[in-house]
Design a protein around this motif. Structure first.
Motif, PDB file in Angstrom:
ATOM      1  N   THR A  52       0.881  -1.326   0.042  1.00 45.47           N
ATOM      2  CA  THR A  52      -0.030  -0.238   0.034  1.00 45.47           C
ATOM      3  C   THR A  52       0.943   1.119   0.042  1.00 45.47           C
ATOM      4  OG1 THR A  52      -1.785   1.200   1.086  1.00 45.47           O
ATOM      5  CG2 THR A  52      -0.146   0.074   2.482  1.00 45.47           C
ATOM      6  N   THR A  53       0.436   2.503  -0.508  1.00 43.05           N
ATOM      7  CA  THR A  53       1.028   3.647  -0.373  1.00 43.05           C
ATOM      8  C   THR A  53       0.774   4.304   0.918  1.00 43.05           C
ATOM      9  OG1 THR A  53      -0.728   4.735  -1.697  1.00 43.05           O
ATOM     10  CG2 THR A  53       0.978   3.877  -2.828  1.00 43.05           C
ATOM     11  N   ILE A  54      -0.238   3.726   1.655  1.00 45.00           N
ATOM     12  CA  ILE A  54      -0.537   4.509   3.059  1.00 45.00           C
ATOM     13  C   ILE A  54       0.026   3.857   4.117  1.00 45.00           C
ATOM     14  CG2 ILE A  54      -2.617   5.010   4.549  1.00 45.00           C
ATOM     15  CD1 ILE A  54      -4.256   4.709   1.901  1.00 45.00           C
ATOM     16  N   HIS A  55       0.728   4.469   5.039  1.00 45.23           N
ATOM     17  CA  HIS A  55       1.411   3.798   6.077  1.00 45.23           C
ATOM     18  C   HIS A  55       0.369   3.383   7.207  1.00 45.23           C
ATOM     19  CE1 HIS A  55       4.967   4.007   8.988  1.00 45.23           C
ATOM     20  NE2 HIS A  55       4.894   2.637   8.480  1.00 45.23           N
ATOM     21  N   THR A  56      -0.700   2.613   7.060  1.00 45.15           N
ATOM     22  CA  THR A  56      -1.468   2.317   8.003  1.00 45.15           C
ATOM     23  C   THR A  56      -1.858   0.933   7.959  1.00 45.15           C
ATOM     24  OG1 THR A  56      -3.005   4.277   7.787  1.00 45.15           O
ATOM     25  CG2 THR A  56      -4.055   2.554   8.894  1.00 45.15           C
ATOM     26  N   ASN A  57      -1.494   0.243   9.300  1.00 45.27           N
ATOM     27  CA  ASN A  57      -1.506  -1.367   9.269  1.00 45.27           C
ATOM     28  C   ASN A  57      -2.934  -1.748   9.196  1.00 45.27           C
ATOM     29  OD1 ASN A  57      -1.772  -3.906  10.515  1.00 45.27           O
ATOM     30  ND2 ASN A  57       0.327  -3.481  11.552  1.00 45.27           N
ATOM     31  N   PRO A  58      -2.717  -2.753   7.969  1.00 42.79           N
ATOM     32  CA  PRO A  58      -4.198  -3.456   7.334  1.00 42.79           C
ATOM     33  C   PRO A  58      -4.989  -3.939   8.673  1.00 42.79           C
ATOM     34  CG  PRO A  58      -2.451  -4.163   6.102  1.00 42.79           C
ATOM     35  CD  PRO A  58      -1.751  -3.419   7.082  1.00 42.79           C
ATOM     36  N   GLY A  59      -4.247  -4.227   9.882  1.00 41.42           N
ATOM     37  CA  GLY A  59      -4.881  -4.815  11.020  1.00 41.42           C
ATOM     38  C   GLY A  59      -6.024  -3.728  11.627  1.00 41.42           C
ATOM     39  N   THR A  60      -5.338  -2.491  11.441  1.00 36.27           N
ATOM     40  CA  THR A  60      -6.127  -1.274  12.194  1.00 36.27           C
ATOM     41  C   THR A  60      -7.436  -1.293  11.184  1.00 36.27           C
ATOM     42  OG1 THR A  60      -4.199  -0.284  12.673  1.00 36.27           O
ATOM     43  CG2 THR A  60      -5.902   1.213  12.492  1.00 36.27           C
ATOM     44  N   LEU A  61      -7.263  -1.344   9.869  1.00 38.07           N
ATOM     45  CA  LEU A  61      -8.493  -1.296   9.042  1.00 38.07           C
ATOM     46  C   LEU A  61      -9.534  -2.350   9.019  1.00 38.07           C
ATOM     47  CD1 LEU A  61      -6.604   0.686   6.113  1.00 38.07           C
ATOM     48  CD2 LEU A  61      -8.130   1.733   8.100  1.00 38.07           C
ATOM     49  N   TYR A  62      -8.928  -3.498   8.891  1.00 34.30           N
ATOM     50  CA  TYR A  62      -9.524  -4.875   8.581  1.00 34.30           C
ATOM     51  C   TYR A  62      -9.517  -5.953   9.498  1.00 34.30           C
ATOM     52  CZ  TYR A  62      -9.551  -2.415   3.977  1.00 34.30           C
ATOM     53  OH  TYR A  62      -9.613  -1.610   2.991  1.00 34.30           O
ATOM     54  N   GLY A  63      -8.587  -5.918  10.623  1.00 33.54           N
ATOM     55  CA  GLY A  63      -8.196  -6.741  11.480  1.00 33.54           C
ATOM     56  C   GLY A  63      -7.120  -7.785  11.065  1.00 33.54           C
ATOM     57  N   GLY A  64      -7.184  -8.849  11.881  1.00 36.03           N
ATOM     58  CA  GLY A  64      -5.932  -9.924  11.619  1.00 36.03           C
ATOM     59  C   GLY A  64      -4.743  -9.222  12.177  1.00 36.03           C
ATOM     60  N   THR A  65      -3.552  -9.977  12.213  1.00 37.64           N
ATOM     61  CA  THR A  65      -2.440  -9.658  12.560  1.00 37.64           C
ATOM     62  C   THR A  65      -1.444  -9.572  11.513  1.00 37.64           C
ATOM     63  OG1 THR A  65      -2.677 -10.760  14.744  1.00 37.64           O
ATOM     64  CG2 THR A  65      -0.543 -10.293  14.110  1.00 37.64           C
ATOM     65  N   TRP A  66      -0.797  -8.199  11.477  1.00 37.45           N
ATOM     66  CA  TRP A  66      -0.106  -8.103  10.277  1.00 37.45           C
ATOM     67  C   TRP A  66       1.445  -7.553  10.813  1.00 37.45           C
ATOM     68  CZ3 TRP A  66      -1.796  -8.451   5.128  1.00 37.45           C
ATOM     69  CH2 TRP A  66      -3.242  -8.637   4.831  1.00 37.45           C
ATOM     70  N   VAL A  67       2.437  -7.590  10.165  1.00 35.46           N
ATOM     71  CA  VAL A  67       3.664  -7.328  10.247  1.00 35.46           C
ATOM     72  C   VAL A  67       4.284  -6.549   9.341  1.00 35.46           C
ATOM     73  CG1 VAL A  67       6.236  -8.086  10.836  1.00 35.46           C
ATOM     74  CG2 VAL A  67       4.193  -9.389  11.831  1.00 35.46           C
ATOM     75  N   VAL A  72      11.006  -0.151  -0.189  1.00 40.17           N
ATOM     76  CA  VAL A  72      11.336   0.930  -0.791  1.00 40.17           C
ATOM     77  C   VAL A  72      10.108   1.592  -1.639  1.00 40.17           C
ATOM     78  CG1 VAL A  72      13.045   2.425  -2.326  1.00 40.17           C
ATOM     79  CG2 VAL A  72      13.610   0.402  -0.688  1.00 40.17           C
ATOM     80  N   GLY A  73       9.833   2.681  -1.492  1.00 38.34           N
ATOM     81  CA  GLY A  73       8.765   3.260  -2.262  1.00 38.34           C
ATOM     82  C   GLY A  73       7.243   2.831  -1.687  1.00 38.34           C
ATOM     83  N   ALA A  74       7.140   2.108  -1.054  1.00 41.89           N
ATOM     84  CA  ALA A  74       5.684   1.799  -0.801  1.00 41.89           C
ATOM     85  C   ALA A  74       5.727   0.851   0.702  1.00 41.89           C
ATOM     86  CB  ALA A  74       4.940   0.516  -1.413  1.00 41.89           C
ATOM     87  N   PHE A  75       4.566   0.533   1.449  1.00 42.21           N
ATOM     88  CA  PHE A  75       4.604  -0.077   2.592  1.00 42.21           C
ATOM     89  C   PHE A  75       4.153  -1.443   2.420  1.00 42.21           C
ATOM     90  CE2 PHE A  75       3.964   4.454   3.122  1.00 42.21           C
ATOM     91  CZ  PHE A  75       4.742   4.766   4.294  1.00 42.21           C
ATOM     92  N   LEU A  76       4.931  -2.445   2.826  1.00 41.63           N
ATOM     93  CA  LEU A  76       4.660  -3.853   2.523  1.00 41.63           C
ATOM     94  C   LEU A  76       4.262  -4.381   4.353  1.00 41.63           C
ATOM     95  CD1 LEU A  76       7.471  -5.125   0.480  1.00 41.63           C
ATOM     96  CD2 LEU A  76       4.953  -4.828  -0.081  1.00 41.63           C
ATOM     97  N   TYR A  77       3.152  -5.126   4.092  1.00 41.16           N
ATOM     98  CA  TYR A  77       2.789  -5.762   5.266  1.00 41.16           C
ATOM     99  C   TYR A  77       2.284  -7.346   5.205  1.00 41.16           C
ATOM    100  CZ  TYR A  77       1.743  -0.906   7.110  1.00 41.16           C
ATOM    101  OH  TYR A  77       2.068   0.068   7.635  1.00 41.16           O
ATOM    102  N   GLU A  78       2.715  -8.201   5.833  1.00 35.20           N
ATOM    103  CA  GLU A  78       2.769  -9.651   5.848  1.00 35.20           C
ATOM    104  C   GLU A  78       1.510  -9.937   6.854  1.00 35.20           C
ATOM    105  OE1 GLU A  78       5.014 -13.926   6.084  1.00 35.20           O
ATOM    106  OE2 GLU A  78       5.900 -12.074   6.317  1.00 35.20           O
ATOM    107  N   ARG A  79       0.739 -10.848   6.425  1.00 42.17           N
ATOM    108  CA  ARG A  79      -0.439 -11.332   7.227  1.00 42.17           C
ATOM    109  C   ARG A  79       0.147 -12.486   8.060  1.00 42.17           C
ATOM    110  NH1 ARG A  79      -6.429 -13.356   6.778  1.00 42.17           N
ATOM    111  NH2 ARG A  79      -7.040 -13.545   9.053  1.00 42.17           N
ATOM    112  N   THR A  80       0.163 -12.438   9.304  1.00 39.15           N
ATOM    113  CA  THR A  80       0.922 -13.459  10.236  1.00 39.15           C
ATOM    114  C   THR A  80      -0.237 -14.266  11.035  1.00 39.15           C
ATOM    115  OG1 THR A  80       1.294 -11.910  12.026  1.00 39.15           O
ATOM    116  CG2 THR A  80       3.048 -12.320  10.506  1.00 39.15           C
ATOM    117  N   ALA A  81      -1.460 -13.586  11.137  1.00 35.18           N
ATOM    118  CA  ALA A  81      -2.388 -14.664  11.878  1.00 35.18           C
ATOM    119  C   ALA A  81      -4.078 -13.921  11.582  1.00 35.18           C
ATOM    120  CB  ALA A  81      -2.172 -14.467  13.304  1.00 35.18           C
TER     121      ALA A  81
END
Length: 81
Positions: A52-67, A72-81
């Motif tokens: 995403t280009t938004i620095h907001t953890n997807p867990g805040t928006l949708y739930g789940g656990t994300w790391v 570089v140039g974007a924000f990457l989150y991996e779903r861990t639970a």
């Protein structure tokens, strides 16, 4: 126009604001709705990487656990639970 070259009066400005507001509303109405939390999590199972280009953890928006993962140039989150 006299001495107010390039400037508009309050009535013209109010009309312009109404027209711009209507154009924005028209564009927003044409957008797809945001996904529900359940459909987002179903589309991004554990182990999925979300970019995403938004620095907001997807867990805040949708739930789940994300790391957050390094990127570089974007924000990457991996779903861990």
């Amino acid at each position: 126009m006299g001495g107010s070259r390039g400037l508009m009066g309050p009535e013209a400005f109010a009309q312009l604001r109404i027209m711009v507001g209507a154009m924005i509303a028209e564009k927003v109405d044409g957008l797809a709705p945001a996904p529900s939390s359940a459909s987002f999590l179903a589309a991004h199972p554990v182990g999925c990487v979300y970019m995403t280009t938004i620095h907001t953890n997807p867990g805040t928006l949708y739930g789940g656990t994300w790391v957050e993962r390094p990127s570089v140039g974007a924000f990457l989150y991996e779903r861990t639970a």
